[in-house]
Design a protein around this motif. Structure first.
Motif, PDB file in Angstrom:
ATOM      1  N   SER A 107      -2.429 -13.780  12.682  1.00 43.72           N
ATOM      2  CA  SER A 107      -3.736 -14.398  12.484  1.00 43.72           C
ATOM      3  C   SER A 107      -5.060 -13.218  12.487  1.00 43.72           C
ATOM      4  O   SER A 107      -5.896 -13.706  12.945  1.00 43.72           O
ATOM      5  N   GLY A 108      -4.651 -12.404  13.413  1.00 44.24           N
ATOM      6  CA  GLY A 108      -5.747 -11.763  14.102  1.00 44.24           C
ATOM      7  C   GLY A 108      -6.784 -10.717  12.632  1.00 44.24           C
ATOM      8  O   GLY A 108      -6.251 -10.697  11.482  1.00 44.24           O
ATOM      9  N   THR A 109      -8.187 -10.700  13.273  1.00 42.00           N
ATOM     10  CA  THR A 109      -8.513 -10.004  12.615  1.00 42.00           C
ATOM     11  C   THR A 109      -9.036  -8.786  12.847  1.00 42.00           C
ATOM     12  O   THR A 109      -9.795  -8.809  14.010  1.00 42.00           O
ATOM     13  N   ALA A 110      -9.265  -7.357  12.470  1.00 44.71           N
ATOM     14  CA  ALA A 110      -9.895  -6.207  12.957  1.00 44.71           C
ATOM     15  C   ALA A 110     -11.484  -5.799  12.183  1.00 44.71           C
ATOM     16  O   ALA A 110     -11.465  -6.038  11.640  1.00 44.71           O
ATOM     17  N   THR A 111     -12.069  -6.301  13.440  1.00 42.93           N
ATOM     18  CA  THR A 111     -13.822  -6.299  13.458  1.00 42.93           C
ATOM     19  C   THR A 111     -13.931  -4.883  13.842  1.00 42.93           C
ATOM     20  O   THR A 111     -13.162  -3.751  14.666  1.00 42.93           O
ATOM     21  N   GLY A 112     -15.287  -4.234  13.210  1.00 41.73           N
ATOM     22  CA  GLY A 112     -15.576  -2.851  13.195  1.00 41.73           C
ATOM     23  C   GLY A 112     -16.563  -2.024  11.694  1.00 41.73           C
ATOM     24  O   GLY A 112     -16.302  -3.544  11.296  1.00 41.73           O
ATOM     25  N   VAL A 113     -17.056  -1.242  12.058  1.00 42.11           N
ATOM     26  CA  VAL A 113     -17.532  -0.231  11.106  1.00 42.11           C
ATOM     27  C   VAL A 113     -16.630  -0.775   9.459  1.00 42.11           C
ATOM     28  O   VAL A 113     -16.152  -0.172   9.687  1.00 42.11           O
ATOM     29  N   ASN A 219     -19.473  10.354  15.877  1.00 45.82           N
ATOM     30  CA  ASN A 219     -21.099   9.733  16.443  1.00 45.82           C
ATOM     31  C   ASN A 219     -21.732   8.638  15.816  1.00 45.82           C
ATOM     32  O   ASN A 219     -22.244   7.895  16.306  1.00 45.82           O
ATOM     33  N   ALA A 220     -21.597   8.598  14.865  1.00 49.65           N
ATOM     34  CA  ALA A 220     -22.792   7.467  14.190  1.00 49.65           C
ATOM     35  C   ALA A 220     -22.102   6.147  14.428  1.00 49.65           C
ATOM     36  O   ALA A 220     -22.561   4.895  15.080  1.00 49.65           O
ATOM     37  N   VAL A 221     -20.910   6.140  14.428  1.00 46.60           N
ATOM     38  CA  VAL A 221     -19.871   4.615  14.579  1.00 46.60           C
ATOM     39  C   VAL A 221     -19.765   4.213  15.698  1.00 46.60           C
ATOM     40  O   VAL A 221     -20.214   3.297  16.512  1.00 46.60           O
ATOM     41  N   TYR A 222     -19.491   5.606  16.511  1.00 46.10           N
ATOM     42  CA  TYR A 222     -20.060   5.166  18.193  1.00 46.10           C
ATOM     43  C   TYR A 222     -20.686   4.630  19.074  1.00 46.10           C
ATOM     44  O   TYR A 222     -20.772   4.209  19.793  1.00 46.10           O
ATOM     45  N   GLY A 223     -21.488   5.077  18.098  1.00 44.38           N
ATOM     46  CA  GLY A 223     -23.139   4.480  18.194  1.00 44.38           C
ATOM     47  C   GLY A 223     -23.161   3.146  18.125  1.00 44.38           C
ATOM     48  O   GLY A 223     -24.750   2.565  18.662  1.00 44.38           O
ATOM     49  N   THR A 224     -22.506   2.097  17.682  1.00 43.88           N
ATOM     50  CA  THR A 224     -22.520   0.651  17.192  1.00 43.88           C
ATOM     51  C   THR A 224     -22.508   0.232  18.499  1.00 43.88           C
ATOM     52  O   THR A 224     -21.551   0.757  19.699  1.00 43.88           O
ATOM     53  N   ASP A 225     -22.071  -0.978  18.350  1.00 48.85           N
ATOM     54  CA  ASP A 225     -21.120  -2.265  19.101  1.00 48.85           C
ATOM     55  C   ASP A 225     -20.336  -2.356  18.918  1.00 48.85           C
ATOM     56  O   ASP A 225     -19.394  -1.887  17.515  1.00 48.85           O
ATOM     57  N   GLY A 226     -18.897  -2.552  19.676  1.00 42.61           N
ATOM     58  CA  GLY A 226     -17.652  -2.934  19.654  1.00 42.61           C
ATOM     59  C   GLY A 226     -16.584  -0.951  19.573  1.00 42.61           C
ATOM     60  O   GLY A 226     -15.366  -1.324  19.748  1.00 42.61           O
ATOM     61  N   TYR A 227     -17.182  -0.605  20.343  1.00 44.46           N
ATOM     62  CA  TYR A 227     -16.169   0.897  20.077  1.00 44.46           C
ATOM     63  C   TYR A 227     -16.323   1.651  22.131  1.00 44.46           C
ATOM     64  O   TYR A 227     -16.789   3.100  21.803  1.00 44.46           O
ATOM     65  N   ASP A 228     -16.577   0.817  22.180  1.00 45.19           N
ATOM     66  CA  ASP A 228     -16.226   0.976  23.525  1.00 45.19           C
ATOM     67  C   ASP A 228     -15.626   2.457  24.729  1.00 45.19           C
ATOM     68  O   ASP A 228     -14.229   1.992  24.295  1.00 45.19           O
TER      69      ASP A 228
END
Length: 273
Positions: A107-113, A219-228
């Motif tokens: 039942s999980g959902t993957a979150t991200g850009v 680089n643009a994506v990894y500047g957002t939250d959630g991609y530690d």
């Protein structure tokens, strides 16, 4: 069509593969070995155009010589196709376009850009679309985990799915942008099958390869939250040093990407088999 089923045997194997491929590339440059997918006429350049809203469009230049055969690559240690453990291909629910959610008892959902992946499957000999073929895609989540295998995601099957190609040879998946994990350039794995029935029976594979992403988009994506951790991992690697894409900088696997990190991206790639 190529029928490779190559699997990850660890870093030593991957580095050996890279060395062999670089040696073959040098022979090809000397005119001693002809390698499919390496003709100068089809080598793309990339152009990045930032807009006033901060969106980017990165697209390889097109070639009048037609599509080359996609380079065969390792399926990696997490294919989920039954070759080294879990087999998601034979499960009800695997045929879908939105792969952000797990299916069945998971039942999980993957979150991200948000990311839309559009692959066009072509006959490399005839430069014609392959209608009725099938594509299985899989990739890691924003934390670098692969469903079915990685700690914290072993009970999930998200970010995996199969689609049949339409009359134009196209498949489209709704997903999220994958993380950058240690030792690899950001990528998506895929396998091409002759038909949907072959894919859902985990049958003979026509091609196994990977899609790469442009650096500015990553680089643009990894500047957002959630991609530690992804931004740091990007600084430690390069497309040229990647053990899969490094022999030719991924010229036949680098997707054309448009969009932005707020509204999401679309990645497109022509795949010759």
């Amino acid at each position: 069509m190529k029928p490779p089923r190559e699997h990850d045997l660890g870093l030593e194997y991957d580095l050996g593969t890279l060395r062999r491929r670089k040696v073959l590339s040098l022979f090809a440059g000397a005119g001693l070995v002809a390698l499919a997918g390496c003709s100068p006429d089809s080598t793309p350049s990339t152009a990045t155009t930032p807009s006033a809203t901060g969106s980017t469009s990165t697209a390889p230049s097109t070639s009048t010589a037609g599509v080359d055969e996609i380079p065969a690559e390792t399926a990696g240690p997490y294919p989920g196709d039954g070759s080294n453990g879990p087999n998601v291909l034979t499960e009800s629910g695997i045929v879908r376009s939105d792969i952000t959610k797990s299916f069945g008892s998971a039942s999980g959902t993957a979150t991200g850009v948000p990311l839309t992946v559009e692959l066009t499957i072509l006959d490399a000999d005839k430069d014609t679309p392959l209608s009725g073929a099938a594509v299985y895609v899989w990739h890691c989540d924003a934390q670098g985990r692969y469903s079915l295998y990685s700690e914290g995601a072993t009970n999930e099957n998200y970010l995996r799915g199969v689609q049949a190609t339409d009359a134009d040879g196209k498949v489209k998946f709704t997903t999220i942008f994958p993380a950058a994990y240690t030792g690899r350039w950001p990528h998506i794995h895929f396998e091409v099958y002759a038909s949907l029935s072959d894919a859902t029976a985990a049958g003979k594979i026509s091609a196994t390869s990977q899609l790469a992403f442009p650096e500015n988009v990553c680089n643009a994506v990894y500047g957002t939250d959630g991609y530690d951790g992804s931004a740091e991992n990007m600084r430690r690697t390069s497309l040229a040093d990647d053990n899969v894409f490094g022999d030719d900088d991924g010229v036949h696997q680098l997707a054309a990407v448009s969009g932005d990190a707020v509204n999401g991206y679309t990645a497109k790639l022509d795949v010759g088999v």
